[in-house]
Design a protein around this motif. Structure first.
Motif, PDB file in Angstrom:
ATOM      1  N   SER A 114       5.625   4.122  -6.502  1.00 51.01           N
ATOM      2  CA  SER A 114       6.998   3.642  -6.629  1.00 51.01           C
ATOM      3  C   SER A 114       7.011   2.261  -7.265  1.00 51.01           C
ATOM      4  CB  SER A 114       7.681   3.588  -5.257  1.00 51.01           C
ATOM      5  OG  SER A 114       8.946   2.956  -5.356  1.00 51.01           O
ATOM      6  N   ARG A 115       7.367   2.210  -8.520  1.00 48.72           N
ATOM      7  CA  ARG A 115       7.458   0.926  -9.210  1.00 48.72           C
ATOM      8  C   ARG A 115       8.475   0.016  -8.532  1.00 48.72           C
ATOM      9  NH1 ARG A 115       7.968  -0.304 -15.588  1.00 48.72           N
ATOM     10  NH2 ARG A 115       8.849  -2.391 -15.449  1.00 48.72           N
ATOM     11  N   GLU A 116       9.621   0.563  -8.160  1.00 52.03           N
ATOM     12  CA  GLU A 116      10.682  -0.244  -7.552  1.00 52.03           C
ATOM     13  C   GLU A 116      10.205  -0.896  -6.264  1.00 52.03           C
ATOM     14  OE1 GLU A 116      15.280   0.217  -5.865  1.00 52.03           O
ATOM     15  OE2 GLU A 116      14.220   1.958  -6.682  1.00 52.03           O
ATOM     16  N   ASP A 117       9.563  -0.129  -5.403  1.00 50.13           N
ATOM     17  CA  ASP A 117       9.096  -0.680  -4.129  1.00 50.13           C
ATOM     18  C   ASP A 117       7.949  -1.662  -4.335  1.00 50.13           C
ATOM     19  OD1 ASP A 117      10.960   0.843  -2.808  1.00 50.13           O
ATOM     20  OD2 ASP A 117       9.553   2.433  -2.261  1.00 50.13           O
ATOM     21  N   LEU A 118       7.106  -1.390  -5.312  1.00 48.80           N
ATOM     22  CA  LEU A 118       5.951  -2.252  -5.552  1.00 48.80           C
ATOM     23  C   LEU A 118       6.378  -3.617  -6.073  1.00 48.80           C
ATOM     24  CD1 LEU A 118       2.866  -2.400  -5.495  1.00 48.80           C
ATOM     25  CD2 LEU A 118       2.846  -1.430  -7.801  1.00 48.80           C
ATOM     26  N   LEU A 119       7.458  -3.642  -6.857  1.00 52.27           N
ATOM     27  CA  LEU A 119       7.873  -4.884  -7.513  1.00 52.27           C
ATOM     28  C   LEU A 119       9.051  -5.568  -6.815  1.00 52.27           C
ATOM     29  CD1 LEU A 119       7.553  -3.819 -11.260  1.00 52.27           C
ATOM     30  CD2 LEU A 119       5.852  -4.894  -9.781  1.00 52.27           C
ATOM     31  N   GLN A 120       9.323  -5.195  -5.574  1.00 57.53           N
ATOM     32  CA  GLN A 120      10.469  -5.773  -4.880  1.00 57.53           C
ATOM     33  C   GLN A 120      10.223  -7.189  -4.360  1.00 57.53           C
ATOM     34  OE1 GLN A 120      11.267  -4.366  -0.768  1.00 57.53           O
ATOM     35  NE2 GLN A 120       9.462  -3.049  -1.034  1.00 57.53           N
ATOM     36  N   TRP A 121       8.963  -7.627  -4.304  1.00 58.12           N
ATOM     37  CA  TRP A 121       8.626  -8.882  -3.653  1.00 58.12           C
ATOM     38  C   TRP A 121       8.742 -10.048  -4.624  1.00 58.12           C
ATOM     39  CZ3 TRP A 121       7.957  -8.409   1.465  1.00 58.12           C
ATOM     40  CH2 TRP A 121       7.697  -7.126   1.940  1.00 58.12           C
ATOM     41  N   PRO A 122       9.310 -11.167  -4.175  1.00 59.58           N
ATOM     42  CA  PRO A 122       9.402 -12.344  -5.054  1.00 59.58           C
ATOM     43  C   PRO A 122       8.033 -12.940  -5.324  1.00 59.58           C
ATOM     44  CG  PRO A 122      10.155 -12.895  -2.834  1.00 59.58           C
ATOM     45  CD  PRO A 122       9.957 -11.405  -2.857  1.00 59.58           C
ATOM     46  N   GLU A 123       7.937 -13.688  -6.393  1.00 58.16           N
ATOM     47  CA  GLU A 123       6.672 -14.287  -6.790  1.00 58.16           C
ATOM     48  C   GLU A 123       6.137 -15.261  -5.742  1.00 58.16           C
ATOM     49  OE1 GLU A 123       4.553 -13.749  -9.564  1.00 58.16           O
ATOM     50  OE2 GLU A 123       5.801 -11.946  -9.578  1.00 58.16           O
ATOM     51  N   THR A 124       7.014 -15.792  -4.892  1.00 58.35           N
ATOM     52  CA  THR A 124       6.564 -16.721  -3.853  1.00 58.35           C
ATOM     53  C   THR A 124       5.626 -16.055  -2.852  1.00 58.35           C
ATOM     54  OG1 THR A 124       8.616 -16.235  -2.649  1.00 58.35           O
ATOM     55  CG2 THR A 124       8.555 -18.255  -3.984  1.00 58.35           C
ATOM     56  N   PHE A 125       5.607 -14.722  -2.803  1.00 60.10           N
ATOM     57  CA  PHE A 125       4.684 -14.017  -1.907  1.00 60.10           C
ATOM     58  C   PHE A 125       3.285 -13.913  -2.513  1.00 60.10           C
ATOM     59  CE2 PHE A 125       8.353 -13.118   0.479  1.00 60.10           C
ATOM     60  CZ  PHE A 125       7.998 -12.540   1.687  1.00 60.10           C
ATOM     61  N   TYR A 126       3.192 -14.020  -3.828  1.00 63.39           N
ATOM     62  CA  TYR A 126       1.903 -13.852  -4.511  1.00 63.39           C
ATOM     63  C   TYR A 126       1.244 -15.204  -4.736  1.00 63.39           C
ATOM     64  CZ  TYR A 126       3.518  -9.116  -5.552  1.00 63.39           C
ATOM     65  OH  TYR A 126       3.963  -7.816  -5.456  1.00 63.39           O
ATOM     66  N   GLN A 127       0.962 -15.890  -3.661  1.00 63.75           N
ATOM     67  CA  GLN A 127       0.351 -17.203  -3.743  1.00 63.75           C
ATOM     68  C   GLN A 127      -1.015 -17.182  -3.061  1.00 63.75           C
ATOM     69  OE1 GLN A 127       2.001 -19.583  -5.593  1.00 63.75           O
ATOM     70  NE2 GLN A 127       3.413 -17.891  -5.933  1.00 63.75           N
ATOM     71  N   SER A 128      -1.821 -18.203  -3.370  1.00 67.64           N
ATOM     72  CA  SER A 128      -3.141 -18.343  -2.769  1.00 67.64           C
ATOM     73  C   SER A 128      -3.916 -17.032  -2.934  1.00 67.64           C
ATOM     74  CB  SER A 128      -3.007 -18.761  -1.302  1.00 67.64           C
ATOM     75  OG  SER A 128      -4.240 -19.095  -0.736  1.00 67.64           O
ATOM     76  N   GLY A 129      -4.708 -16.664  -1.940  1.00 69.59           N
ATOM     77  CA  GLY A 129      -5.516 -15.467  -2.067  1.00 69.59           C
ATOM     78  C   GLY A 129      -4.715 -14.187  -2.167  1.00 69.59           C
ATOM     79  N   LEU A 141       0.824  -1.206   0.000  1.00 66.70           N
ATOM     80  CA  LEU A 141       0.000   0.000   0.000  1.00 66.70           C
ATOM     81  C   LEU A 141       0.860   1.260   0.000  1.00 66.70           C
ATOM     82  CD1 LEU A 141      -2.724  -1.173   2.542  1.00 66.70           C
ATOM     83  CD2 LEU A 141      -3.095  -0.723   0.095  1.00 66.70           C
ATOM     84  N   GLU A 142       1.948   1.231   0.740  1.00 65.32           N
ATOM     85  CA  GLU A 142       2.836   2.394   0.766  1.00 65.32           C
ATOM     86  C   GLU A 142       3.483   2.612  -0.594  1.00 65.32           C
ATOM     87  OE1 GLU A 142       4.685   5.689   2.652  1.00 65.32           O
ATOM     88  OE2 GLU A 142       2.983   4.420   3.209  1.00 65.32           O
ATOM     89  N   ALA A 143       3.869   1.529  -1.255  1.00 63.26           N
ATOM     90  CA  ALA A 143       4.463   1.655  -2.585  1.00 63.26           C
ATOM     91  C   ALA A 143       3.468   2.231  -3.580  1.00 63.26           C
ATOM     92  CB  ALA A 143       4.961   0.285  -3.061  1.00 63.26           C
ATOM     93  N   MET A 144       2.193   1.806  -3.477  1.00 57.92           N
ATOM     94  CA  MET A 144       1.166   2.346  -4.355  1.00 57.92           C
ATOM     95  C   MET A 144       0.920   3.821  -4.064  1.00 57.92           C
ATOM     96  SD  MET A 144      -1.637  -0.736  -4.501  1.00 57.92           S
ATOM     97  CE  MET A 144      -1.220  -2.336  -5.210  1.00 57.92           C
ATOM     98  N   LYS A 145       0.911   4.167  -2.795  1.00 56.32           N
ATOM     99  CA  LYS A 145       0.695   5.566  -2.419  1.00 56.32           C
ATOM    100  C   LYS A 145       1.797   6.455  -2.966  1.00 56.32           C
ATOM    101  CE  LYS A 145       0.059   8.523   1.651  1.00 56.32           C
ATOM    102  NZ  LYS A 145      -0.023   8.549   3.139  1.00 56.32           N
ATOM    103  N   ASN A 146       3.029   5.940  -2.963  1.00 55.04           N
ATOM    104  CA  ASN A 146       4.179   6.705  -3.442  1.00 55.04           C
ATOM    105  C   ASN A 146       4.392   6.561  -4.946  1.00 55.04           C
ATOM    106  OD1 ASN A 146       4.727   7.563  -0.813  1.00 55.04           O
ATOM    107  ND2 ASN A 146       6.079   5.821  -0.403  1.00 55.04           N
TER     108      ASN A 146
END
Length: 335
Positions: A274-289, A267-272
């Motif tokens: 910031s593409r870099e901050d928004l895309l810093q997370w590995p795909e393993t975090f985007y699982q399930s719901g 949410l903070e990355a979206m507020k700012n």
């Protein structure tokens, strides 16, 4: 040319659509599942041990759950007020399917609806009996109680598809809404929630956009859906119309295990913006719901690129067990 005048991000979890006294109905199911949390897989028992120092017992009292539910309702009221104040002419809704429209045999990565009509069909008693645990009580929040027929924006849908092909996105065209499951008819719940709770049945012409967040192997990466969002902004603004357009993200945030650290960073990355901050997370975090955050990323990219600024209405972590299972709800606007 068309102009993006509003962005909305809303969770659509069933916990918002029933009293907290029913939230525990899902816990027995939670106990049988392997859960994704912070990039790794855990059993329910492992999560209870892992999160034993987080004070989750205080988070799952009925009083606290009631407070969280009311906070969600207040936030949705704010979204409705904003939508009604801005009065966009057209909406683009970005959501995902959970084997409601598609099947394992036919699961597009990205799809755009170009139909003239959108048909809402409430669940029958027989369909309610077939729904997953806890969902029947939430069903009216997705499909209401009355059959209805609303307008798609076919011209915009076809324009988006054509522009996406030029921009290198091989999207699937849906001229009719597919039906794959026997426990619902009509529109998938990600879109039904927006029609029932944000537009409140006064549904403006709209284009549903599907992102396959849940089902590998053809799930797009966070970077890919970010680029898709930028292309969506270009497509909208190249549409030969004077329409004022709202773009709406439906889904998320973290579930079926709540991860506040991840959610707040997103949410903070979206507020700012910031593409870099928004895309810093590995795909393993985007699982399930939690994968439904990928419905938000293209909306954040499009709105930010169009010069709109995000405001966080509320972030409400709704827990239902000592393992931290539940749904973190978020509500935002871009103006």
């Amino acid at each position: 040319m068309a102009k993006i005048v509003l962005g909305i991000g809303t969770s659509h979890g069933p916990m918002m659509l029933m009293g907290p006294e029913y939230w525990n109905e899902r816990v027995e199911f939670d106990k049988t599942q392997t859960h994704s949390y912070q990039g790794a897989s855990h059993s329910f028992g492992e999560l209870v041990k892992l999160r034993r120092d987080e004070g989750l017992a205080e988070q799952i009292t009925l009083d606290v759950q009631n407070e969280r539910l009311q906070a969600c309702h207040r936030a949705v009221d704010r979204l409705v007020e904003t939508f009604n104040r801005v009065q966009p002419d057209v909406a683009i809704i970005v959501g995902n399917d959970q084997m409601e429209a598609f099947t394992k045999e036919n699961m597009p990565c990205l799809a755009v609806y170009s139909g003239e009509e959108i048909v809402n069909i409430p669940a029958s008693p027989e369909q309610l009996a077939k729904m997953p645990p806890g969902i029947p009580k939430a069903a009216p929040g997705y499909w209401g109680s009355e059959r209805a027929q609303w307008s798609g924006q076919a011209d915009l849908g076809r324009h988006i598809i054509a522009r996406m092909m030029i921009d290198g996105f091989d999207v699937t065209e849906l001229s009719t809404m597919p039906q794959s499951c026997d426990w619902m008819s009509g529109v998938p719940h990600a879109f039904g929630y927006v029609y029932q709770k944000i537009m409140q049945k006064n549904v403006i012409p709209n284009v549903p956009v599907f992102v396959n967040t849940f089902y590998p192997p053809n799930t797009p990466t966070a970077q890919r859906v970010y680029e898709f969002g930028l292309a969506l902004r270009r497509a909208i603004e190249s549409w030969e119309s004077d329409s004022r357009v709202a773009i709406i993200a439906s889904g998320g945030l973290s579930h079926f295990v709540v991860d506040e650290r991840f959610d707040r960073a997103i949410l903070e990355a979206m507020k700012n913006n910031s593409r870099e901050d928004l895309l810093q997370w590995p795909e393993t975090f985007y699982q399930s719901g939690t994968s439904e955050v990928k419905n938000w990323i293209p909306v954040a990219a499009a709105a930010g690129d169009a010069g709109l600024t995000m405001s966080l209405i509320d972030y409400v972590p709704c827990y239902r067990s000592l393992a931290g299972t539940g749904n973190a709800m978020a509500f935002t606007i871009w103006e």
